[in-house]
Structures are given as structure tokens and as C-alpha cells.
Design a protein around this motif. Structure first.
Motif, PDB file in Angstrom:
ATOM      1  N   GLU A  74      39.372  26.278  42.036  1.00  0.00           N
ATOM      2  CA  GLU A  74      40.130  27.278  41.266  1.00  0.00           C
ATOM      3  C   GLU A  74      39.691  27.339  39.811  1.00  0.00           C
ATOM      4  N   GLN A 130      40.511  32.669  34.270  1.00  0.00           N
ATOM      5  CA  GLN A 130      41.184  33.748  33.536  1.00  0.00           C
ATOM      6  C   GLN A 130      41.181  35.050  34.327  1.00  0.00           C
ATOM      7  N   PRO A 131      42.209  35.913  34.101  1.00  0.00           N
ATOM      8  CA  PRO A 131      42.154  37.253  34.695  1.00  0.00           C
ATOM      9  C   PRO A 131      40.838  37.945  34.328  1.00  0.00           C
ATOM     10  N   TRP A 171      35.159  36.365  37.608  1.00  0.00           N
ATOM     11  CA  TRP A 171      34.713  36.513  38.999  1.00  0.00           C
ATOM     12  C   TRP A 171      33.543  35.591  39.268  1.00  0.00           C
ATOM     13  N   ARG A 229      39.975  36.820  39.735  1.00  0.00           N
ATOM     14  CA  ARG A 229      41.377  36.632  39.366  1.00  0.00           C
ATOM     15  C   ARG A 229      41.856  37.951  38.764  1.00  0.00           C
ATOM     16  N   ASP A 230      42.948  38.493  39.324  1.00  0.00           N
ATOM     17  CA  ASP A 230      43.393  39.810  38.853  1.00  0.00           C
ATOM     18  C   ASP A 230      44.283  39.681  37.615  1.00  0.00           C
ATOM     19  N   ALA A 258      46.819  37.085  37.387  1.00  0.00           N
ATOM     20  CA  ALA A 258      46.256  35.740  37.595  1.00  0.00           C
ATOM     21  C   ALA A 258      46.203  35.353  39.068  1.00  0.00           C
ATOM     22  N   ARG A 259      46.383  36.349  39.947  1.00  0.00           N
ATOM     23  CA  ARG A 259      46.305  36.059  41.379  1.00  0.00           C
ATOM     24  C   ARG A 259      44.840  36.102  41.829  1.00  0.00           C
ATOM     25  N   LEU A 260      44.480  35.177  42.716  1.00  0.00           N
ATOM     26  CA  LEU A 260      43.125  35.190  43.258  1.00  0.00           C
ATOM     27  C   LEU A 260      43.008  36.279  44.315  1.00  0.00           C
ATOM     28  N   ARG A 261      41.896  37.004  44.254  1.00  0.00           N
ATOM     29  CA  ARG A 261      41.614  38.013  45.271  1.00  0.00           C
ATOM     30  C   ARG A 261      40.146  37.927  45.639  1.00  0.00           C
ATOM     31  N   THR A 278      44.779  28.822  48.722  1.00  0.00           N
ATOM     32  CA  THR A 278      44.312  27.621  48.033  1.00  0.00           C
ATOM     33  C   THR A 278      45.063  26.407  48.544  1.00  0.00           C
TER      34      THR A 278
END
Ligand code: FES
Ligand SMILES: [Fe+2]
Length: 389
Positions: free
Chosen positions: A42, A47-48, A51, A65-66, A69-72, A139
Motif C-alpha cells: 500500500e 497519496q490520491p 498510480w 488511489r482516488d 484515498a480509496r485504492l482502485r 488489502t
């Protein structure tokens, strides 16, 4: 998992499964494109807008990270005419947008198409028809897992009791102190089998055997139904380093038993291998790159309060697994070369290679289940209604 020696010699997987491109494709479909694959830490995308790309088999995935702050994760493929979107290894997305480098179609971090500059308008064009292909992300312990299946079962099913078993280790708080990336010319299954047995330890790993003295018994320690003469570890060893000495205290949350457990090896198949010690973890992320090659990302993880470690201390912790991992990679490459022989049909597992055998059975069962699923859906398609002309 129980440690129990095999009662007889068991046949290995067909040698062609370690070489054949068509078989490799079947394994990609069965294991690498349908299961949870540990792909990153992670902390690599903190940071948003951060990538990085991940390659699993032939598939390139953008992990980001959008804004919240969510992972996509998305397939690294533009919906216009298929260009890759992110061309490097990692970076920061300007203005929280993904812009295709070909005709500049522009996506937000949820994968929605939000701009198509200079496109001539037609009434049939709907932006919502061109979302990026999303990939499932989850995660555990600071590891980012991807699953390329359309509707995957939860990661928790794969992890089983690990979150509870390793709860005191707080893997999610650990940070990378050292990373080494190796391209190894061996099929991914050889790497997994190698990690699963210690029959090879005495001839291959003198340094490891000096600290884990049990390994001088070539994987048979504790399996022969009699008390062992040799201790499990070198006397006074506190962790797995070349001389067994520790320069860091054990992880803060460990109980007394865990502090005394100098080594746990674990595999979250097919991609994540863990060497767990009281004061650091050496993790391996495995990525197949071809029928006869893998990339392995080795990380040494520490409690962040100790980082950055002074160089001599870092080397103190890195040396043993760096040497041992190199030895394993070299031997897997030699094995890959040897099994090119037209005479070699398959190998065998001897009693103390019970875990390599278990892995082989896992491979067989996975392929069989996938094969019967594929043939069922083939039958269903054939038996289905004829398309009208
Ligand atoms: S291929 Fe991406 S905009 Fe054309
Ligand atoms: Fe080894």
C-alpha cells in the motif's frame, strides 16, 4: 497446515507443464486471472492521484488511489481503440485525471470517461458506455491484492485464518526497508515448489542451515516420530540473520511464544510468499512473465519507527535472505534448464517434500476444476437456443 511426510514417492507434474506456452496460458486463466494476486504494498501509492502499473502474465493493470484515498485498479487499456493509458511504472496523475496518450480520451479516477477532446459529435455517442474495465482490489496486512475475475469471491476466503493468526504482527504497519527485484528464468511453479521444501537446504543454503539448524536435516526435522538431537535454531539465535543476532527488538504486539518463533514460512498462493521473523518480514511477490520466467519482488519489511535503518543494520538484516533467495533463484534456473530434456517426463517428490507435493495437487485440482467449468459452459453454449437469423 499439517507437517506430515509422504508415505511413498509421489509423481511430480508433467515436465511439459513447466515449458509449454499453451499450458502456461491455461494456468494464467486458472490461477493468475481468477485468484487474488498480491501485487504491491500500500505504501507504494500513498497519496490520491498516485498510480503504478502491475503486470500479471500478459495483463497490465493500473493501480491508483482516488480522491477519497480509496485504492482502485483498472485494465491499462483505453476504451477508444485500446492504447495503454499509463506508459511507465509509476507516477502522479495531474488534475486527478487519466489521459490516454493517443487521442486524449480522459477518465476520472473512478474510471468514468469524462472528456473526448476534438471528437466530432454523433447522436449515438454516450460517455457512460466507455468506462474503464475495473479490476477488484482489496488489502490485507499492507499488501494490495488484485483479482482479474469478473465477480471474485472475497479475499477473506483466500486468507482463511491468517488475519487472526498474524494479528499481533500488524503487517499493515510495516514498511519497506529494502526492495530487490529479480527476473528469474524459471516457471512460476518451480519457484513455489522450491519455497515449499527444505530437502534442498543442506546442499544449497549453508548460511540458512547455520541459523536454522533444523534445516541440516533436509526438511525431515520433527517428522520422524522421535525426539530430535539437533535444536531447531542455532543456540542463542534471536532472529534470522547470518549470525542469528538481532539489532531490533521484536515487533511491539508479539506475545512470548511469537517472540521465540524465529521463523514462519507461509504462502498465499499463487503470488505471495512470506518469511516471518520476530523483528522483520521478507516477502516475495511473484509475477509470471512467460512460460519459463518470473519476476520476483523481494521486500524486507520493518516497523516504521526503526526506519531508515543505519546501513550496517540494514545489511545485517538483508544479507541472509538476499544470499538465500539468490541461491534459490539460481537453482530454479538450473532446474528449468534440466527439465528441457526430451527424456524427462516428470520428477518425483520424496517424503519430506510433502508441501511441494501438496502444491502440485493444488495445481492439478485447480486445472481440473477450471477444465470442467470450461467444458460445462461449452456444453451449455452448444445446447443453448440457436441464434435467430
Ligand atoms: S486509443 Fe485512447 S484515445 Fe484513442
Ligand atoms: Fe531454498
Amino acid at each position: 497446515m499439517t507437517r506430515e511426510a509422504l508415505k511413498r514417492v509421489e509423481p511430480g507434474l508433467p515436465a511439459s507443464w513447466y515449458r509449454d506456452p499453451e499450458h502456461y496460458e491455461r494456468e494464467l486463466q486458472t490461477f493468475w486471472y481468477a485468484r487474488w494476486i498480491a501485487a504491491a504494498r500500500e505504501e507504494e501509492i500513498p497519496q490520491p492521484g498516485d498510480w503504478r502499473t502491475v503486470r500479471i502474465g500478459t495483463q497490465s493493470i493500473v493501480l491508483l488511489r482516488d480522491e477519497s484515498a480509496r485504492l482502485r485498479a483498472f485494465h491499462n487499456t483505453c476504451r477508444h481503440r485500446g492504447s495503454v493509458l499509463c506508459t511507465g511504472d509509476k507516477g502522479q496523475l495531474p488534475r486527478m485525471r487519466i489521459v490516454c496518450p493517443y487521442h486524449a480520451w480522459t477518465y476520472d479516477l473512478a474510471g468514468r470517461l469524462v472528456a473526448t477532446p476534438r471528437r466530432m459529435e454523433t447522436p449515438d455517442f454516450r460517455m457512460e458506455d466507455y468506462r474503464l474495465y475495473e479490476v477488484a482490489v482489496d488489502t490485507w496486512g499492507g499488501f494490495v491484492f488484485l483479482n482479474l475475475a469478473r465477480d471474485p469471491a472475497p479475499l477473506a476466503d483466500t486468507l482463511a485464518d491468517r488475519p487472526a493468526r498474524y494479528g499481533n504482527y500488524s503487517f499493515e504497519h510495516l514498511r519497506i526497508g529494502q526492495r530487490i527485484v529479480a527476473d528469474v528464468k524459471a516457471n512460476w511453479k518451480l519457484i513455489a515448489e522450491n519455497f515449499s521444501e527444505c530437502f534442498h537446504c543442506p546442499p544449497v543454503h549453508p548460511e540458512l542451515c547455520a541459523v536454522v539448524t533444523a534445516y541440516q536435516e533436509a526438511g525431515a526435522w520433527g517428522l520422524r516420530g522421535r525426539p530430535e538431537a539437533r535444536p531447531q535454531y542455532k543456540p542463542a539465535a534471536a532472529t534470522l540473520t547470518l549470525d542469528g543476532s538481532a539489532r531490533l527488538p521484536p515487533f511491539q504486539g508479539l506475545n512470548e511464544d511469537e517472540k521465540r518463533t524465529l521463523y514462519i514460512a507461509d504462502m498465499v498462493l499463487p503470488a505471495l510468499f512470506l518469511n516471518i521473523h520476530p523483528d522483520y518480514v521478507n516477502s516475495h511477490l511473484v509475477f509470471p512473465t512467460g512460460p519459463q520466467s518470473v519476476r520476483i519482488v523481494y521486500d524486507w519489511l520493518f516497523e516504521p519507527r526503526h526506519l531508515p535503518l543505519p546501513e550496517p543494520d540494514l545489511q545485517h538484516y538483508v544479507a541472509l535472505w538476499e544470499i538465500t533467495n539468490r541461491q534459490d533463484a539460481r537453482n530454479c534456473e538450473w532446474q528449468q534448464q534440466g527439465l528441457q530434456s526430451r527424456e524427462f517426463a516428470h520428477g518425483v517428490y520424496v517424503p519430506q517434500e510433502f508441501d511441494a507435493h501438496r502444491f502440485a495437487q493444488w495445481v492439478r485440482a485447480g486445472l481440473e476444476a477450471n477444465g470442467s467449468r470450461a467444458s460445462r459452459s461449452g456444453r451449455a453454449r452448444r445446447a443453448g437456443p440457436r441464434p435467430r437469423r
